[in-house]
Design an enzyme around this catalytic site. Structure first.
Site, PDB file in Angstrom:
ATOM      1  N   HIS A 150      68.352  61.799  49.185  1.00 46.36           N
ATOM      2  CA  HIS A 150      68.363  61.927  48.450  1.00 46.36           C
ATOM      3  C   HIS A 150      66.652  61.008  49.309  1.00 46.36           C
ATOM      4  O   HIS A 150      65.385  61.780  49.456  1.00 46.36           O
ATOM      5  CB  HIS A 150      68.279  61.074  47.172  1.00 46.36           C
ATOM      6  CG  HIS A 150      69.246  61.443  46.594  1.00 46.36           C
ATOM      7  ND1 HIS A 150      69.231  62.509  45.846  1.00 46.36           N
ATOM      8  CD2 HIS A 150      70.580  61.561  45.725  1.00 46.36           C
ATOM      9  CE1 HIS A 150      70.138  63.466  44.431  1.00 46.36           C
ATOM     10  NE2 HIS A 150      70.690  62.528  44.833  1.00 46.36           N
TER      11      HIS A 150
HETATM   12  O1  RIB Z   1      68.740  59.421  42.174  1.00 51.73           O
HETATM   13  C1  RIB Z   1      69.144  59.253  43.738  1.00 51.73           C
HETATM   14  C2  RIB Z   1      69.003  57.790  43.213  1.00 51.73           C
HETATM   15  O2  RIB Z   1      69.015  57.007  42.881  1.00 51.73           O
HETATM   16  C3  RIB Z   1      68.158  57.281  45.192  1.00 51.73           C
HETATM   17  O3  RIB Z   1      67.244  56.303  45.349  1.00 51.73           O
HETATM   18  C4  RIB Z   1      70.092  56.755  45.490  1.00 51.73           C
HETATM   19  O4  RIB Z   1      69.544  55.506  46.659  1.00 51.73           O
HETATM   20  C5  RIB Z   1      69.405  56.383  43.696  1.00 51.73           C
HETATM   21  O5  RIB Z   1      68.631  55.077  43.814  1.00 51.73           O
END
Ligand code: RIB
Ligand code: CA
Length: 332
Positions: free
Chosen positions: A253
Site C-alpha cells: 500500500h
Molecule cells: O489501507 C491501507 C492503509 O491503512 C495503509 O496506509 C496501511 O498502513 C494502513 O494505514
C-alpha cells in the site's frame, strides 16, 4: 530532487515506504510526521524513530501529530494487522529507551500540523506531502493555513478507493475510515492532489519471494523489512489474500504512493471532484465525480476538480521500482 514530508502511521507497509523514500536518489526525506492509525500515536512515533535509527537516518526529523480523529471518537487500532507494537512485534523487546542524547531521530518540539505549515511557508512550492495514514495531520495543517494547497508542490495520498471494494468495510479504505472528516476536509481544498488507493495497491502484491530478495540482498534494512512483514503476511494469508497467487503475499500500500512520486507513468489516473462520506453505513467511502455533474445545490457544489485517482498500474514496474531501490539502499 523531491523534498518530501512523509505523514505516516508506522505500520509495517509504512516501514517499506520509509525505506523506499530514504533510499531513492531523487528524494530528500525532510521528516516523518506521525499520526494515530495502525496503532496509537505513541507507538507510531516511537516506531518512526526506531525505523529511522535502524535505517541509518537518525538525522531525519520526526514531528508527532494527532492522537485522535478530527471529529469522530477514536476507532480501535489495527494491531491485528500490524502487531501489538505496530511493526510486526519486532520493536526491541529489551527496555530500549530511545536516549534523547544518543544519535537517534529526535521528535521536534512542533506538532506535525505546525511543522508541515512552517516548512511549507519556508519553502513555497518546493515540498511534496506524502500522506500514508489517516489524514488528520493534513486536515489540521490545512485548517491552520488555508493557503497550504498553494504552498506545497503536491499532495499524494495513499488512501481511499474508487471502484475496488474497501478493506475495512465494503466501501471504505482504512486511512479514510479512520478519519473520514479529515479526508473530506482535505478533498474540499484545491490541491495538486493524487490519490493512490486500493484500485492500484491491491494490484501491487509483494510476495515472500520479493521480500526474501530484500532480506538477502538489502542488508540490515532488508532484514528489518522481512522480519516486520512476517506478521503482515500471516494476516493476509489467513484472510485469503493469496488467492490467485501461489505463495504468501501482502499489499504494497504505502510504498505505492512513493512509486507514484518517482515513477508516475506506471499509473493511469482519472480526475474529478471528490467527497468522503463522514457518517453512517458508508463512512469513509470516497465518492468521485468522474462525469462532471452540473449541480446547482447539494454536497458537490463548488468542489474543486483537481483530485486525481490512480486506477491502473503496471504492477511489475511498480514492484521493480521499489525492490531495486531498497536493495541499492540497503546494500550500500
Ligand atoms: O489501507 C491501507 C492503509 O491503512 C495503509 O496506509 C496501511 O498502513 C494502513 O494505514
Ligand atoms: Ca499507513
Amino acid at each position: 530532487m523531491h523534498k518530501v514530508i512523509l505523514d505516516t502511521d508506522p505500520g509495517i507497509d509504512d516501514a517499506m515506504a520509509i525505506a523506499y523514500a530514504l533510499g531513492h536518489p531523487d528524494i530528500d526525506l525532510l521528516a516523518l510526521t506521525t499520526v494515530f492509525g495502525n496503532v496509537s500515536i505513541e507507538k507510531t512515533t516511537r516506531n518512526a524513530q526506531y525505523l529511522l535509527d535502524c535505517m541509518g537516518a537518525e538525522k531525519v526529523s520526526v514531528a508527532k501529530g494527532a492522537a485522535v480523529p478530527l471529529v469522530q471518537p477514536p476507532l480501535p487500532h489495527s494491531e491485528f494487522v500490524h502487531g501489538d507494537d505496530g511493526i510486526g512485534n519486532c520493536y526491541p523487546k529489551a527496555a530500549v529507551k530511545l536516549n534523547s542524547q544518543a544519535a537517534h531521530a529526535k521528535v521536534q518540539s512542533q506538532a506535525a500540523a505546525e511543522y508541515i505549515v512552517s516548512m511549507a511557508r519556508a519553502a513555497p512550492g518546493e515540498i511534496t506531502l506524502l500522506a500514508v495514514g489517516p489524514l488528520t495531520n493534513i486536515a489540521q495543517a490545512l485548517i491552520l493555513e488555508p493557503a497550504l494547497p498553494d504552498l506545497v508542490k503536491q499532495l499524494i495520498v495513499m488512501g481511499g478507493t474508487v471502484d475496488e471494494p474497501g478493506n475495512v468495510t465494503p466501501l471504505a479504505e482504512a486511512n479514510f475510515f479512520n478519519d473520514p472528516h479529515a479526508a473530506d476536509t482535505v478533498m474540499a481544498a484545491d490541491w495538486p492532489l493524487t490519490i493512490v488507493g486500493l484500485d492500484v495497491t491491491h494490484k501491487i502484491m509483494l510476495t515472500d519471494t520479493h521480500l526474501a530478495r530484500l532480506r538477502d540482498e538489502a542488508g540490515q534494512c532488508g532484514q528489518l523489512l522481512w522480519d516486520t512483514s512476517r506478521f503482515y503476511i500471516d494476516f493476509y494469508t489467513n484472510n485469503g489474500a493469496a488467492i490467485g497467487l501461489d505463495e504468501p503475499c501482502c499489499a504494497m500500500h504505502d510504498a505505492a504512493a512513493v512509486v507514484f512520486l518517482v515513477e508516475p507513468d506506471v499509473f493511469t489516473t482519472v480526475s474529478g471532484a471528490s467527497r468522503v462520506v463522514t457518517d453512517g453505513m458508508a463512512a469513509g467511502q470516497l465518492a468521485m465525480d468522474r462525469k462532471g455533474y452540473q449541480y446547482a445545490t447539494g454536497h458537490w457544489i463548488n468542489r474543486p476538480v483537481t483530485t486525481r485517482a490512480c486506477m491502473q498500474v503496471n504492477t511489475d514496474a511498480a514492484l521493480n521500482a521499489f525492490i531495486s531501490t531498497v536493495i541499492s539502499f540497503g546494500s550500500s
